[in-house]
Design a protein around this motif. Structure first.
Motif, PDB file in Angstrom:
ATOM      1  N   ILE A   1       0.832  -1.201   0.000  1.00 52.30           N
ATOM      2  CA  ILE A   1       0.000   0.000   0.000  1.00 52.30           C
ATOM      3  C   ILE A   1       0.867   1.252   0.000  1.00 52.30           C
ATOM      4  CG2 ILE A   1      -1.687   1.331   1.340  1.00 52.30           C
ATOM      5  CD1 ILE A   1      -2.782  -1.407   2.330  1.00 52.30           C
ATOM      6  N   LYS A   2       1.884   1.283   0.850  1.00 49.09           N
ATOM      7  CA  LYS A   2       2.788   2.432   0.907  1.00 49.09           C
ATOM      8  C   LYS A   2       3.524   2.605  -0.416  1.00 49.09           C
ATOM      9  CE  LYS A   2       5.281   2.668   4.654  1.00 49.09           C
ATOM     10  NZ  LYS A   2       6.147   2.187   5.767  1.00 49.09           N
ATOM     11  N   TRP A   3       3.964   1.484  -0.995  1.00 47.32           N
ATOM     12  CA  TRP A   3       4.663   1.533  -2.285  1.00 47.32           C
ATOM     13  C   TRP A   3       3.734   2.022  -3.390  1.00 47.32           C
ATOM     14  CZ3 TRP A   3       3.677  -1.434  -6.743  1.00 47.32           C
ATOM     15  CH2 TRP A   3       4.640  -1.348  -7.747  1.00 47.32           C
ATOM     16  N   ALA A   4       2.491   1.508  -3.412  1.00 48.30           N
ATOM     17  CA  ALA A   4       1.533   1.916  -4.442  1.00 48.30           C
ATOM     18  C   ALA A   4       1.200   3.403  -4.325  1.00 48.30           C
ATOM     19  CB  ALA A   4       0.258   1.077  -4.323  1.00 48.30           C
ATOM     20  N   ILE A   5       0.993   3.879  -3.087  1.00 51.49           N
ATOM     21  CA  ILE A   5       0.713   5.299  -2.880  1.00 51.49           C
ATOM     22  C   ILE A   5       1.867   6.150  -3.396  1.00 51.49           C
ATOM     23  CG2 ILE A   5       0.488   7.078  -1.097  1.00 51.49           C
ATOM     24  CD1 ILE A   5      -1.193   5.087   0.508  1.00 51.49           C
ATOM     25  N   GLU A   6       3.086   5.686  -3.159  1.00 52.10           N
ATOM     26  CA  GLU A   6       4.251   6.420  -3.658  1.00 52.10           C
ATOM     27  C   GLU A   6       4.242   6.493  -5.183  1.00 52.10           C
ATOM     28  OE1 GLU A   6       9.057   6.620  -2.891  1.00 52.10           O
ATOM     29  OE2 GLU A   6       8.018   4.722  -2.577  1.00 52.10           O
ATOM     30  N   GLN A   7       3.860   5.376  -5.840  1.00 54.32           N
ATOM     31  CA  GLN A   7       3.774   5.382  -7.308  1.00 54.32           C
ATOM     32  C   GLN A   7       2.723   6.384  -7.779  1.00 54.32           C
ATOM     33  OE1 GLN A   7       6.286   3.498  -8.576  1.00 54.32           O
ATOM     34  NE2 GLN A   7       6.507   3.100  -6.385  1.00 54.32           N
ATOM     35  N   PHE A   8       1.576   6.425  -7.086  1.00 56.97           N
ATOM     36  CA  PHE A   8       0.528   7.381  -7.451  1.00 56.97           C
ATOM     37  C   PHE A   8       1.037   8.813  -7.355  1.00 56.97           C
ATOM     38  CE2 PHE A   8      -2.587   4.141  -5.414  1.00 56.97           C
ATOM     39  CZ  PHE A   8      -2.609   3.391  -6.574  1.00 56.97           C
ATOM     40  N   MET A   9       1.685   9.127  -6.243  1.00 50.68           N
ATOM     41  CA  MET A   9       2.103  10.497  -5.992  1.00 50.68           C
ATOM     42  C   MET A   9       3.219  10.928  -6.934  1.00 50.68           C
ATOM     43  SD  MET A   9      -0.138  11.036  -3.752  1.00 50.68           S
ATOM     44  CE  MET A   9       0.228  12.699  -3.230  1.00 50.68           C
ATOM     45  N   ILE A  10       4.145  10.035  -7.219  1.00 47.82           N
ATOM     46  CA  ILE A  10       5.220  10.344  -8.168  1.00 47.82           C
ATOM     47  C   ILE A  10       4.657  10.561  -9.560  1.00 47.82           C
ATOM     48  CG2 ILE A  10       7.245   9.381  -9.351  1.00 47.82           C
ATOM     49  CD1 ILE A  10       7.976   7.998  -6.713  1.00 47.82           C
ATOM     50  N   ASN A  11       3.735   9.684  -9.961  1.00 52.70           N
ATOM     51  CA  ASN A  11       3.154   9.769 -11.300  1.00 52.70           C
ATOM     52  C   ASN A  11       2.374  11.066 -11.489  1.00 52.70           C
ATOM     53  OD1 ASN A  11       2.885   8.173 -13.805  1.00 52.70           O
ATOM     54  ND2 ASN A  11       0.698   8.343 -13.398  1.00 52.70           N
ATOM     55  N   GLY A  12       1.768  11.568 -10.407  1.00 53.23           N
ATOM     56  CA  GLY A  12       0.955  12.767 -10.500  1.00 53.23           C
ATOM     57  C   GLY A  12       1.738  14.024 -10.812  1.00 53.23           C
ATOM     58  N   LYS A  13       3.058  13.982 -10.657  1.00 55.60           N
ATOM     59  CA  LYS A  13       3.876  15.167 -10.917  1.00 55.60           C
ATOM     60  C   LYS A  13       4.305  15.282 -12.376  1.00 55.60           C
ATOM     61  CE  LYS A  13       5.629  15.540  -6.197  1.00 55.60           C
ATOM     62  NZ  LYS A  13       6.820  15.667  -5.314  1.00 55.60           N
ATOM     63  N   THR A  14       4.004  14.242 -13.168  1.00 48.59           N
ATOM     64  CA  THR A  14       4.389  14.242 -14.581  1.00 48.59           C
ATOM     65  C   THR A  14       3.262  14.769 -15.451  1.00 48.59           C
ATOM     66  OG1 THR A  14       5.814  12.311 -14.229  1.00 48.59           O
ATOM     67  CG2 THR A  14       5.183  12.808 -16.496  1.00 48.59           C
ATOM     68  N   VAL A  15       3.557  15.776 -16.265  1.00 46.77           N
ATOM     69  CA  VAL A  15       2.571  16.342 -17.193  1.00 46.77           C
ATOM     70  C   VAL A  15       2.750  15.690 -18.559  1.00 46.77           C
ATOM     71  CG1 VAL A  15       1.782  18.414 -18.381  1.00 46.77           C
ATOM     72  CG2 VAL A  15       2.441  18.526 -15.973  1.00 46.77           C
ATOM     73  N   ILE A  16       1.640  15.201 -19.112  1.00 44.01           N
ATOM     74  CA  ILE A  16       1.657  14.518 -20.405  1.00 44.01           C
ATOM     75  C   ILE A  16       0.981  15.405 -21.439  1.00 44.01           C
ATOM     76  CG2 ILE A  16       0.926  12.461 -21.667  1.00 44.01           C
ATOM     77  CD1 ILE A  16       0.798  11.050 -18.909  1.00 44.01           C
ATOM     78  N   GLU A  17       1.641  15.615 -22.564  1.00 42.11           N
ATOM     79  CA  GLU A  17       1.060  16.402 -23.655  1.00 42.11           C
ATOM     80  C   GLU A  17       0.545  15.453 -24.720  1.00 42.11           C
ATOM     81  OE1 GLU A  17       3.084  19.771 -25.114  1.00 42.11           O
ATOM     82  OE2 GLU A  17       4.088  20.214 -23.218  1.00 42.11           O
ATOM     83  N   GLY A  18      -0.649  15.718 -25.193  1.00 36.06           N
ATOM     84  CA  GLY A  18      -1.245  14.860 -26.212  1.00 36.06           C
ATOM     85  C   GLY A  18      -2.741  14.778 -26.042  1.00 36.06           C
ATOM     86  N   PRO A  19      -3.394  13.892 -26.813  1.00 37.13           N
ATOM     87  CA  PRO A  19      -4.858  13.771 -26.759  1.00 37.13           C
ATOM     88  C   PRO A  19      -5.351  13.438 -25.350  1.00 37.13           C
ATOM     89  CG  PRO A  19      -3.948  12.554 -28.620  1.00 37.13           C
ATOM     90  CD  PRO A  19      -2.787  12.961 -27.775  1.00 37.13           C
ATOM     91  N   VAL A  20      -6.435  14.090 -24.958  1.00 40.40           N
ATOM     92  CA  VAL A  20      -7.032  13.874 -23.651  1.00 40.40           C
ATOM     93  C   VAL A  20      -8.371  13.171 -23.839  1.00 40.40           C
ATOM     94  CG1 VAL A  20      -7.817  14.966 -21.532  1.00 40.40           C
ATOM     95  CG2 VAL A  20      -5.904  15.949 -22.794  1.00 40.40           C
ATOM     96  N   SER A  21      -8.643  12.172 -23.008  1.00 42.50           N
ATOM     97  CA  SER A  21      -9.852  11.374 -23.153  1.00 42.50           C
ATOM     98  C   SER A  21     -11.114  12.215 -23.007  1.00 42.50           C
ATOM     99  CB  SER A  21      -9.861  10.255 -22.107  1.00 42.50           C
ATOM    100  OG  SER A  21     -11.105   9.580 -22.116  1.00 42.50           O
ATOM    101  N   ASP A  22     -12.007  12.116 -23.990  1.00 39.43           N
ATOM    102  CA  ASP A  22     -13.284  12.822 -23.921  1.00 39.43           C
ATOM    103  C   ASP A  22     -14.260  12.150 -22.966  1.00 39.43           C
ATOM    104  OD1 ASP A  22     -12.723  14.892 -25.749  1.00 39.43           O
ATOM    105  OD2 ASP A  22     -13.091  13.558 -27.443  1.00 39.43           O
ATOM    106  N   THR A  23     -13.954  10.925 -22.550  1.00 38.89           N
ATOM    107  CA  THR A  23     -14.860  10.200 -21.666  1.00 38.89           C
ATOM    108  C   THR A  23     -14.590  10.493 -20.194  1.00 38.89           C
ATOM    109  OG1 THR A  23     -13.391   8.254 -21.578  1.00 38.89           O
ATOM    110  CG2 THR A  23     -15.034   8.321 -23.343  1.00 38.89           C
ATOM    111  N   SER A  24     -13.478  11.134 -19.892  1.00 37.45           N
ATOM    112  CA  SER A  24     -13.140  11.431 -18.499  1.00 37.45           C
ATOM    113  C   SER A  24     -14.150  12.398 -17.905  1.00 37.45           C
ATOM    114  CB  SER A  24     -11.737  12.035 -18.412  1.00 37.45           C
ATOM    115  OG  SER A  24     -11.515  12.618 -17.146  1.00 37.45           O
TER     116      SER A  24
END
Length: 336
Positions: free
Chosen positions: A158-181
């Protein structure tokens, strides 16, 4: 560890209604939407022959809050409490989802839901709300909170997964964004209303505090089957959520229980409007958006808002980022 059923026997107030409301919250795994509790309160008042058809919806909300406060007076002595937390995707999106869950009739029709005769011949209208009530342990550390439900290896995952979530959230991705979100839909709806332009061009950047299931299976101390089973339990407990695309992220219970730990350990910005942890919503699109007084690079990320907080900001405060001056209408990042 006491089960929810055992905790529900805690004497909370002289009025039996308070006890039944606590039992209702615990029967929902300790997390309950405001409108569900309003309906429960209406039914309890009806059963007790105290239902007042002239009471306004705001009065029902106030009465519910009075009961929650009374419950918390008793729970506080035992190291527990019920907190109120707003979902980051906003009132409109949560309300639309609850209409489906409650099977409401028409325009958010309320009190007679599920065949109840709660309002007799009167019809009440439930408010748009993204507020949830969450039963939490208020005295334990993040480690002991996890230890009450999970093994040591599961806690490490759980601690490891939370760390992956938080690290991933700092990355900005450029490109098509899902219209279903749902977040993209809500933000675009807000931007169209703010600009008056139905053909408004959506942003081309996003970030997400979620991780694909394949990535989470890389944890070495548990087998793939054990991880899948644990993820299922975490979603049932509202610690994690799972998207239709099979991605996982942090859900409301995890935020409610561990918000202070998450914000301090991972140095994430909180919502600029309500100052609560924001992992879904909107970020300033200027990657140079930094607090000049903040000397720690890790914490100097662009400003962020929950959906409703963003709507309030661009409607009543400014359409420009207060930190860097960027025009948020055209230069924003979806946080999915």
């Amino acid at each position: 560890m006491e089960t929810y059923e055992e905790q529900a026997s805690i004497p909370v107030a002289g009025d039996a209604t308070a006890k039944y409301l606590l039992q209702y919250i615990l029967s929902a795994r300790g997390i309950c939407h405001e409108n569900a509790l309003i309906l429960a309160l209406m039914r309890l008042e009806t059963d007790a022959l105290r239902f007042d058809a002239e009471r306004s919806m705001q009065q029902w909300i106030d009465k519910l809050n009075d009961y929650i406060n009374a419950i918390n007076v008793k729970l506080n002595l035992l190291g527990y409490k019920i907190i109120r937390i707003n979902h980051g995707i906003g009132r409109n999106a949560v309300t639309l989802k609850n209409k489906q869950n409650f099977e409401l009739l028409g325009n958010n029709t309320a009190a007679r839901t599920h065949g109840s005769d709660v309002a007799d011949s009167h019809e009440m209208v439930l408010p748009e709300s993204n507020r949830f009530f969450v039963y939490i342990n208020s005295t334990s550390t993040e480690e002991t909170k996890l230890a009450t439900r999970f093994s040591q290896n599961e806690i490490e995952f759980i601690k490891w997964a939370i760390e992956q979530f938080m690290i991933n959230g700092k990355t900005v991705i450029e490109g098509p964004v899902s219209d279903t979100s749902v977040i993209v839909k809500e933000v675009n709806r807000i931007l169209i209303a703010a600009t008056g332009d139905p053909d408004f061009k959506k942003w081309g950047k996003f970030s997400t505090f979620s991780v694909g299931s394949t990535d989470l299976l890389q944890f070495q101390e548990l087998t793939a089957i054990e991880i899948e089973d644990l993820l299922l339990r975490l979603c049932e407990l509202k610690w994690f959520y799972r998207t239709m695309e099979g991605r996982f992220g942090i859900d409301l219970r995890c935020i409610a229980e561990l918000e202070e730990y998450l914000t301090s350990k991972y140095n994430v910005n909180t919502c600029q409007n309500c100052h609560k942890l924001a992992i879904q919503g909107v970020r300033c699109g200027n990657e140079s958006c930094r607090d000049e007084d903040d000397e720690t690079e890790e914490n100097s990320s662009p400003q962020i808002w929950h959906i409703d907080c963003f709507k309030h900001y661009i409607t009543h405060v400014s359409k420009n980022c207060a930190l860097c001056g960027s025009l948020l209408i055209t230069d924003g990042t979806y946080v999915l």
